[in-house]
Design a protein around this motif. Structure first.
Motif, PDB file in Angstrom:
ATOM      1  N   VAL A   8      -1.479  51.984  42.295  1.00 53.72           N
ATOM      2  CA  VAL A   8      -2.455  52.344  41.264  1.00 53.72           C
ATOM      3  C   VAL A   8      -1.919  51.895  39.910  1.00 53.72           C
ATOM      4  O   VAL A   8      -0.808  52.265  39.526  1.00 53.72           O
ATOM      5  CB  VAL A   8      -2.704  53.867  41.259  1.00 53.72           C
ATOM      6  N   TYR A   9      -2.691  51.084  39.212  1.00 56.54           N
ATOM      7  CA  TYR A   9      -2.301  50.641  37.871  1.00 56.54           C
ATOM      8  C   TYR A   9      -2.741  51.667  36.833  1.00 56.54           C
ATOM      9  O   TYR A   9      -2.007  51.993  35.909  1.00 56.54           O
ATOM     10  CB  TYR A   9      -2.932  49.280  37.569  1.00 56.54           C
ATOM     11  N   GLU A  10      -3.932  52.170  37.021  1.00 59.93           N
ATOM     12  CA  GLU A  10      -4.473  53.174  36.095  1.00 59.93           C
ATOM     13  C   GLU A  10      -5.213  54.223  36.914  1.00 59.93           C
ATOM     14  O   GLU A  10      -6.112  53.891  37.687  1.00 59.93           O
ATOM     15  CB  GLU A  10      -5.424  52.503  35.098  1.00 59.93           C
ATOM     16  N   GLY A  11      -4.812  55.471  36.769  1.00 61.97           N
ATOM     17  CA  GLY A  11      -5.422  56.551  37.536  1.00 61.97           C
ATOM     18  C   GLY A  11      -6.824  56.877  37.063  1.00 61.97           C
ATOM     19  O   GLY A  11      -7.286  56.409  36.022  1.00 61.97           O
ATOM     20  N   GLY A  12      -7.492  57.689  37.850  1.00 61.89           N
ATOM     21  CA  GLY A  12      -8.854  58.093  37.512  1.00 61.89           C
ATOM     22  C   GLY A  12      -9.192  59.421  38.153  1.00 61.89           C
ATOM     23  O   GLY A  12      -8.366  60.032  38.856  1.00 61.89           O
ATOM     24  N   GLN A  13     -10.395  59.869  37.919  1.00 58.77           N
ATOM     25  CA  GLN A  13     -10.839  61.151  38.468  1.00 58.77           C
ATOM     26  C   GLN A  13     -12.243  60.997  39.044  1.00 58.77           C
ATOM     27  O   GLN A  13     -13.121  60.400  38.410  1.00 58.77           O
ATOM     28  CB  GLN A  13     -10.833  62.226  37.384  1.00 58.77           C
ATOM     29  N   GLY A  14     -12.417  61.506  40.247  1.00 53.91           N
ATOM     30  CA  GLY A  14     -13.728  61.471  40.895  1.00 53.91           C
ATOM     31  C   GLY A  14     -14.100  62.858  41.382  1.00 53.91           C
ATOM     32  O   GLY A  14     -13.234  63.709  41.594  1.00 53.91           O
ATOM     33  N   VAL A  27      -6.261  61.139  40.485  1.00 53.03           N
ATOM     34  CA  VAL A  27      -5.342  60.133  41.017  1.00 53.03           C
ATOM     35  C   VAL A  27      -4.456  59.625  39.891  1.00 53.03           C
ATOM     36  O   VAL A  27      -4.945  59.295  38.802  1.00 53.03           O
ATOM     37  CB  VAL A  27      -6.125  58.945  41.631  1.00 53.03           C
ATOM     38  N   LYS A  28      -3.157  59.555  40.150  1.00 56.42           N
ATOM     39  CA  LYS A  28      -2.221  59.044  39.147  1.00 56.42           C
ATOM     40  C   LYS A  28      -1.142  58.194  39.816  1.00 56.42           C
ATOM     41  O   LYS A  28      -0.698  58.504  40.922  1.00 56.42           O
ATOM     42  CB  LYS A  28      -1.523  60.203  38.402  1.00 56.42           C
ATOM     43  N   PRO A  29      -0.658  57.149  39.117  1.00 56.11           N
ATOM     44  CA  PRO A  29       0.517  56.429  39.613  1.00 56.11           C
ATOM     45  C   PRO A  29       1.768  57.242  39.326  1.00 56.11           C
ATOM     46  O   PRO A  29       1.887  57.860  38.264  1.00 56.11           O
ATOM     47  CB  PRO A  29       0.497  55.130  38.807  1.00 56.11           C
ATOM     48  N   VAL A  30       2.704  57.284  40.266  1.00 56.93           N
ATOM     49  CA  VAL A  30       3.974  57.998  40.079  1.00 56.93           C
ATOM     50  C   VAL A  30       5.099  57.134  40.634  1.00 56.93           C
ATOM     51  O   VAL A  30       4.916  56.380  41.580  1.00 56.93           O
ATOM     52  CB  VAL A  30       3.972  59.375  40.777  1.00 56.93           C
ATOM     53  N   LYS A  31       6.273  57.260  40.038  1.00 57.23           N
ATOM     54  CA  LYS A  31       7.443  56.499  40.483  1.00 57.23           C
ATOM     55  C   LYS A  31       8.440  57.352  41.260  1.00 57.23           C
ATOM     56  O   LYS A  31       9.223  56.834  42.059  1.00 57.23           O
ATOM     57  CB  LYS A  31       8.151  55.876  39.272  1.00 57.23           C
ATOM     58  N   GLY A 118     -13.502  62.352  51.250  1.00 52.86           N
ATOM     59  CA  GLY A 118     -14.490  61.757  50.347  1.00 52.86           C
ATOM     60  C   GLY A 118     -14.107  61.906  48.891  1.00 52.86           C
ATOM     61  O   GLY A 118     -14.339  61.004  48.080  1.00 52.86           O
ATOM     62  N   ALA A 119     -13.486  63.044  48.552  1.00 54.22           N
ATOM     63  CA  ALA A 119     -13.055  63.252  47.170  1.00 54.22           C
ATOM     64  C   ALA A 119     -11.969  62.249  46.784  1.00 54.22           C
ATOM     65  O   ALA A 119     -11.993  61.672  45.696  1.00 54.22           O
ATOM     66  CB  ALA A 119     -12.552  64.679  46.985  1.00 54.22           C
ATOM     67  N   VAL A 120     -11.016  62.023  47.693  1.00 54.82           N
ATOM     68  CA  VAL A 120      -9.952  61.053  47.406  1.00 54.82           C
ATOM     69  C   VAL A 120     -10.553  59.661  47.206  1.00 54.82           C
ATOM     70  O   VAL A 120     -10.177  58.934  46.280  1.00 54.82           O
ATOM     71  CB  VAL A 120      -8.905  61.032  48.531  1.00 54.82           C
ATOM     72  N   ARG A 121     -11.495  59.280  48.072  1.00 60.19           N
ATOM     73  CA  ARG A 121     -12.129  57.962  47.917  1.00 60.19           C
ATOM     74  C   ARG A 121     -12.852  57.856  46.575  1.00 60.19           C
ATOM     75  O   ARG A 121     -12.826  56.810  45.922  1.00 60.19           O
ATOM     76  CB  ARG A 121     -13.080  57.692  49.085  1.00 60.19           C
ATOM     77  N   ALA A 122     -13.479  58.949  46.145  1.00 61.96           N
ATOM     78  CA  ALA A 122     -14.153  58.947  44.836  1.00 61.96           C
ATOM     79  C   ALA A 122     -13.134  58.781  43.711  1.00 61.96           C
ATOM     80  O   ALA A 122     -13.386  58.084  42.722  1.00 61.96           O
ATOM     81  CB  ALA A 122     -14.945  60.245  44.653  1.00 61.96           C
ATOM     82  N   GLY A 123     -11.978  59.433  43.859  1.00 59.92           N
ATOM     83  CA  GLY A 123     -10.928  59.289  42.854  1.00 59.92           C
ATOM     84  C   GLY A 123     -10.384  57.877  42.796  1.00 59.92           C
ATOM     85  O   GLY A 123     -10.130  57.334  41.711  1.00 59.92           O
ATOM     86  N   LEU A 124     -10.214  57.252  43.956  1.00 56.38           N
ATOM     87  CA  LEU A 124      -9.705  55.879  43.989  1.00 56.38           C
ATOM     88  C   LEU A 124     -10.731  54.901  43.406  1.00 56.38           C
ATOM     89  O   LEU A 124     -10.364  53.923  42.750  1.00 56.38           O
ATOM     90  CB  LEU A 124      -9.355  55.479  45.421  1.00 56.38           C
ATOM     91  N   GLU A 125     -12.003  55.159  43.643  1.00 58.47           N
ATOM     92  CA  GLU A 125     -13.045  54.297  43.075  1.00 58.47           C
ATOM     93  C   GLU A 125     -13.048  54.352  41.553  1.00 58.47           C
ATOM     94  O   GLU A 125     -13.432  53.387  40.889  1.00 58.47           O
ATOM     95  CB  GLU A 125     -14.416  54.702  43.615  1.00 58.47           C
ATOM     96  N   ALA A 126     -12.610  55.480  40.996  1.00 57.29           N
ATOM     97  CA  ALA A 126     -12.553  55.635  39.542  1.00 57.29           C
ATOM     98  C   ALA A 126     -11.240  55.124  38.960  1.00 57.29           C
ATOM     99  O   ALA A 126     -11.038  55.159  37.746  1.00 57.29           O
ATOM    100  CB  ALA A 126     -12.749  57.102  39.168  1.00 57.29           C
ATOM    101  N   SER A 127     -10.325  54.658  39.817  1.00 59.13           N
ATOM    102  CA  SER A 127      -9.023  54.177  39.390  1.00 59.13           C
ATOM    103  C   SER A 127      -8.970  52.654  39.434  1.00 59.13           C
ATOM    104  O   SER A 127      -9.858  52.006  39.988  1.00 59.13           O
ATOM    105  CB  SER A 127      -7.925  54.753  40.306  1.00 59.13           C
TER     106      SER A 127
END
Length: 221
Positions: A8-14, A27-31, A118-127
């Protein structure tokens, strides 16, 4: 690092609604695992009045660290399905938290699995998702006679020109995936009868966002 390295380059919320229950995926990128745990705690405080804050994360290369939690939902109905979505997308260095506000109607085991997935997929679509690649920044020096040939070759391969300098000669900085470097150097050398000067300036890790290259890490050579 393999060539196919999705993250993930830039996180999002769905958000989705299932029988009046709200499912909010962040959704957020973490190291590191510490970053993931910090995100989870932050969201638990933010959504302190939620029914559940379930999570899943994948961190690291090779055999990555994977963790998930149902946070009070029936076992296997939240965290594991969330993790399955991340694995299905071949993502790493990512954390997702799904916050649920109960709407008064029980969803059942299958309904919960579908809702959290489905919620995770929505979050990834917003990322913004990217594929990381190893590459090099190659400096190409040429006279004006060879410029057109070089530009044609680069265009045929879809190689991106990062910078160009025009004086009595021309210098181009181009971004090339590791596995294409030898072939590109050979083609340019043959096309210019050895007149072009080639120098690797730095190695890097890059990704394409849309059609534009973004250098994520670099190391001078």
């Amino acid at each position: 690092m393999e060539r196919e390295d999705r993250t993930v380059y830039e996180g999002g919320q769905g958000e989705i609604i299932e029988k009046k229950s709200r499912f909010i995926a962040t959704v957020k990128p973490v190291k590191t695992e510490e970053e993931a745990l910090e995100l989870i705690e932050t969201l638990k405080k933010k959504y302190w009045d939620a029914t559940h804050n379930c999570f899943a994360y994948i961190i690291g290369e090779g055999t990555p660290l994977k963790r998930c939690s149902d946070d009070g939902e029936p076992s296997g109905t939240a965290g594991r399905p969330m993790l399955d979505v991340l694995e299905g997308e071949a993502l790493r260095d990512v954390c997702v938290v799904v916050t649920r506000y109960f709407g008064g109607t029980l969803l059942g085991t299958g309904g919960l699995v579908r809702a959290y997935s489905g919620a995770v997929r929505a979050g990834l679509e917003a990322s913004v998702l990217i594929t990381r690649q190893k590459g090099v920044k190659l400096q190409v020096g040429t006279d004006y006679t060879g410029l057109g040939k070089i530009q044609y070759l680069l265009g045929q391969r879809g190689v991106k020109i990062l910078d160009s300098r025009y004086t009595d000669a021309v210098e181009l900085d181009v971004l090339i995936p590791d596995e294409e470097l030898a072939a590109v150097e050979q083609e340019i050398t043959e096309a210019t009868s050895g007149a072009a000067k080639l120098k690797v300036k730095e190695t890097c890790v890059f990704a394409l966002i849309g059609a534009e290259p973004v250098i994520l890490e670099k190391k001078e050579t």
